[in-house]
Design a protein around this motif. Structure first.
Motif, PDB file in Angstrom:
ATOM      1  N   GLU A  28      35.729  46.032  34.395  1.00 47.34           N
ATOM      2  CA  GLU A  28      34.963  46.614  35.467  1.00 47.34           C
ATOM      3  C   GLU A  28      34.038  45.498  35.848  1.00 47.34           C
ATOM      4  O   GLU A  28      33.396  45.830  36.914  1.00 47.34           O
ATOM      5  CB  GLU A  28      34.630  47.878  35.126  1.00 47.34           C
ATOM      6  N   SER A  30      32.045  41.591  36.618  1.00 50.50           N
ATOM      7  CA  SER A  30      32.434  40.167  36.720  1.00 50.50           C
ATOM      8  C   SER A  30      30.824  39.564  36.287  1.00 50.50           C
ATOM      9  O   SER A  30      29.722  39.731  36.822  1.00 50.50           O
ATOM     10  CB  SER A  30      32.382  39.874  38.194  1.00 50.50           C
ATOM     11  N   THR A  77      27.226  36.069  49.610  1.00 46.58           N
ATOM     12  CA  THR A  77      26.820  37.096  50.493  1.00 46.58           C
ATOM     13  C   THR A  77      25.630  36.841  51.134  1.00 46.58           C
ATOM     14  O   THR A  77      24.743  36.184  50.653  1.00 46.58           O
ATOM     15  CB  THR A  77      26.746  38.539  49.479  1.00 46.58           C
ATOM     16  N   ASN A  87      24.183  43.824  47.395  1.00 41.65           N
ATOM     17  CA  ASN A  87      25.004  45.018  47.455  1.00 41.65           C
ATOM     18  C   ASN A  87      26.200  44.794  48.132  1.00 41.65           C
ATOM     19  O   ASN A  87      27.265  45.220  47.926  1.00 41.65           O
ATOM     20  CB  ASN A  87      24.218  46.024  48.085  1.00 41.65           C
ATOM     21  N   LYS A  88      26.254  43.733  49.293  1.00 41.98           N
ATOM     22  CA  LYS A  88      27.384  43.422  49.916  1.00 41.98           C
ATOM     23  C   LYS A  88      28.490  42.707  49.423  1.00 41.98           C
ATOM     24  O   LYS A  88      29.700  42.221  49.546  1.00 41.98           O
ATOM     25  CB  LYS A  88      27.091  42.451  51.331  1.00 41.98           C
ATOM     26  N   SER A  89      28.269  42.309  47.858  1.00 40.69           N
ATOM     27  CA  SER A  89      29.386  41.747  47.081  1.00 40.69           C
ATOM     28  C   SER A  89      30.619  42.764  47.080  1.00 40.69           C
ATOM     29  O   SER A  89      31.585  42.114  46.658  1.00 40.69           O
ATOM     30  CB  SER A  89      28.901  41.400  45.626  1.00 40.69           C
ATOM     31  N   SER A  90      30.173  43.929  46.959  1.00 43.59           N
ATOM     32  CA  SER A  90      31.341  44.869  46.747  1.00 43.59           C
ATOM     33  C   SER A  90      32.384  44.884  47.756  1.00 43.59           C
ATOM     34  O   SER A  90      33.321  45.310  47.639  1.00 43.59           O
ATOM     35  CB  SER A  90      30.799  46.429  46.822  1.00 43.59           C
ATOM     36  N   SER A  91      32.006  44.387  48.753  1.00 43.92           N
ATOM     37  CA  SER A  91      33.253  44.116  50.024  1.00 43.92           C
ATOM     38  C   SER A  91      34.078  42.932  49.943  1.00 43.92           C
ATOM     39  O   SER A  91      34.992  42.773  50.641  1.00 43.92           O
ATOM     40  CB  SER A  91      32.380  43.930  51.276  1.00 43.92           C
ATOM     41  N   SER A  93      34.241  41.408  46.068  1.00 43.58           N
ATOM     42  CA  SER A  93      34.624  41.223  44.841  1.00 43.58           C
ATOM     43  C   SER A  93      35.090  42.647  44.164  1.00 43.58           C
ATOM     44  O   SER A  93      34.573  43.568  44.349  1.00 43.58           O
ATOM     45  CB  SER A  93      33.196  41.050  43.988  1.00 43.58           C
ATOM     46  N   ARG A  95      34.992  43.437  41.170  1.00 45.49           N
ATOM     47  CA  ARG A  95      34.220  43.916  40.184  1.00 45.49           C
ATOM     48  C   ARG A  95      32.667  43.852  40.394  1.00 45.49           C
ATOM     49  O   ARG A  95      32.324  43.407  41.256  1.00 45.49           O
ATOM     50  CB  ARG A  95      34.613  42.927  38.650  1.00 45.49           C
ATOM     51  N   TRP A  96      32.014  44.919  39.452  1.00 43.16           N
ATOM     52  CA  TRP A  96      30.646  45.093  39.765  1.00 43.16           C
ATOM     53  C   TRP A  96      29.867  43.761  39.156  1.00 43.16           C
ATOM     54  O   TRP A  96      30.184  43.401  37.924  1.00 43.16           O
ATOM     55  CB  TRP A  96      30.163  46.141  39.092  1.00 43.16           C
TER      56      TRP A  96
END
Length: 406
Positions: A28, A30, A77, A87-91, A93, A95-96
């Motif tokens: 889960e 990265s 990002t 926080n924008k990496s979730s858009s 990536s 994985r967290w």
């Protein structure tokens, strides 16, 4: 009845508390090996070098035949603040992002000119960031550094860390600076800090896996100059030789190679090398009328590595002469560093701390005007060098040839 109710309540409590309720599985996350900070307009542009675990395993990746995939991937990002960008990496990536294994942080010179305080605040405020991450600076794009692959190390972030460690241990010209050390220097009496530069030399082809299949790469990562910060902002640059002088004065020399002349003091002819193994420095400030005198007492030791002079090294007078030559060489290095620091008007030597310790009352009067006081300090170096060994032969190769009639 009460005992039964208490027992049932205990069982329910244990059931709730058992297990890893906040666990995070490996599939889960990265793992981020290195991070880069750039600025575009008013926005923070954060780049991440993340590890691809499947290519690191044996028989795959760059060194094996199972895959041609890169062992790392780099993506970027953008945000108005650093944390918004992260926080924008979730858009993009799946994985967290996991920063606990981050080895390297690269900042662009534009970020350093604007100020490092926001980055330091982020690292000391959040528990998922490491204060032991190594900080480096680059001219231009910091992301480009993360995209450069290395032929020896699969993970470039780890390779960069090993480069700066080797430089710090074996050369002492550029220091290894961790985040907590940077913060301590910026908040100390001198209000100054130093960050080593990293750059891409040659043609930028190292982002391609095909470039790693060659015996010689057209581009590679290497260390450059030494960035000097006044407060939290970039003030200028020092050369590697000037950086060695700073290491001498701040008592951070671990080991180094000193080229010198065995029979000339013109500063141009270098025909011998000395391996410096030990070095200790003592700073002693003295107040003289309207200014301070900083006595810099350096004691160093090591052994002769090479010499291209006709010398009889069994004679004590010869050793004394070589030691004097080395003392003069180190004194010249110190003078170059002192002139560079005065030009930038940044106390990179920690003279302010020495004055504060010896003259605490006087320091209270001048601490707010230290930038005006510092350039008027008179530095008096005293260098003592001990040549403990000369190698396996007491005579030079040229002397041996003459003895043989050659």
């Amino acid at each position: 009845m009460r005992k039964t109710a208490a027992f049932v309540w205990l069982l329910l409590t244990c059931a709730v508390m058992s297990g890893c309720w906040n666990r995070i599985e490996l599939n889960e996350i990265s793992i981020v090996a290195a991070t880069a900070f750039d600025l575009e307009g008013d926005d923070w542009v954060i780049s991440y070098q993340t590890i691809i675990p499947s290519t690191i395993s044996s028989g795959m990746g760059m060194t094996g035949g199972g895959s041609n995939q890169s062992p790392v991937t780099v993506f970027t990002t953008r945000g108005r603040t650093i944390r918004e960008a992260v926080n924008k990496s979730s858009s993009e990536s799946p994985r967290w992002l996991f920063f606990a294994h981050t080895n390297i942080l690269i900042v662009s010179d534009r970020v350093a000119r604007g100020g490092m305080s926001q980055i330091l605040d982020l690292y000391f405020r959040n528990p998922d960031a490491r204060e032991t991450v190594n900080v480096l600076i680059t001219k231009g794009s910091a992301r480009a550094i993360l995209e450069q692959l290395m032929s020896i190390e699969k993970i470039p972030g780890q390779g960069i860390r090993e480069i700066i460690y080797n430089e710090s241990r074996n050369s002492s010209r550029l220091p290894s600076v961790m985040m907590y050390e940077l913060a301590m220097a910026m908040t100390g009496d001198a209000r100054s800090a130093m960050i080593p530069e990293i750059l891409i030399s040659g043609e930028p082809e190292g982002a391609s896996l095909d470039a790693l299949k060659k015996t010689s790469q057209t581009s590679k990562l290497r260390l450059g100059k030494l960035a000097v910060l006044r407060g939290d902002r970039l003030a200028g640059w020092l050369t590697k030789e000037e950086g060695l002088g700073v290491s001498f004065i701040t008592d951070k020399v671990k080991s180094s190679i000193l080229p010198f002349s065995c029979n000339s003091s013109d500063g141009k002819t270098y025909n011998s090398s000395f391996r410096l193994l030990t070095s200790s420095t003592k700073l002693s400030p003295v107040k003289e009328r309207e200014h301070f005198v900083m006595n810099v007492d350096i004691k160093a030791g090591g052994y002769l590595l090479e010499s291209d002079c006709v010398l009889d090294l069994s004679e004590p007078e010869t050793i004394d002469r070589l030691e004097r030559q080395l003392q003069g060489e180190i004194a010249q290095i110190l003078e170059k560093s002192w002139r560079a620091a005065r030009r930038l008007n940044v106390d990179v030597f920690g003279f302010a701390d020495a004055v504060h310790r010896k003259y605490p009352k006087e320091w209270k009067k001048i601490k707010d005007d230290w930038e005006a006081v510092f350039p008027h300090i008179e530095m008096k170096p005293r260098v003592t060098v001990s040549m403990d060994r000369v190698g396996l032969s007491n005579k030079s190769f040229k002397t041996l040839k003459k003895d043989d009639g050659g």
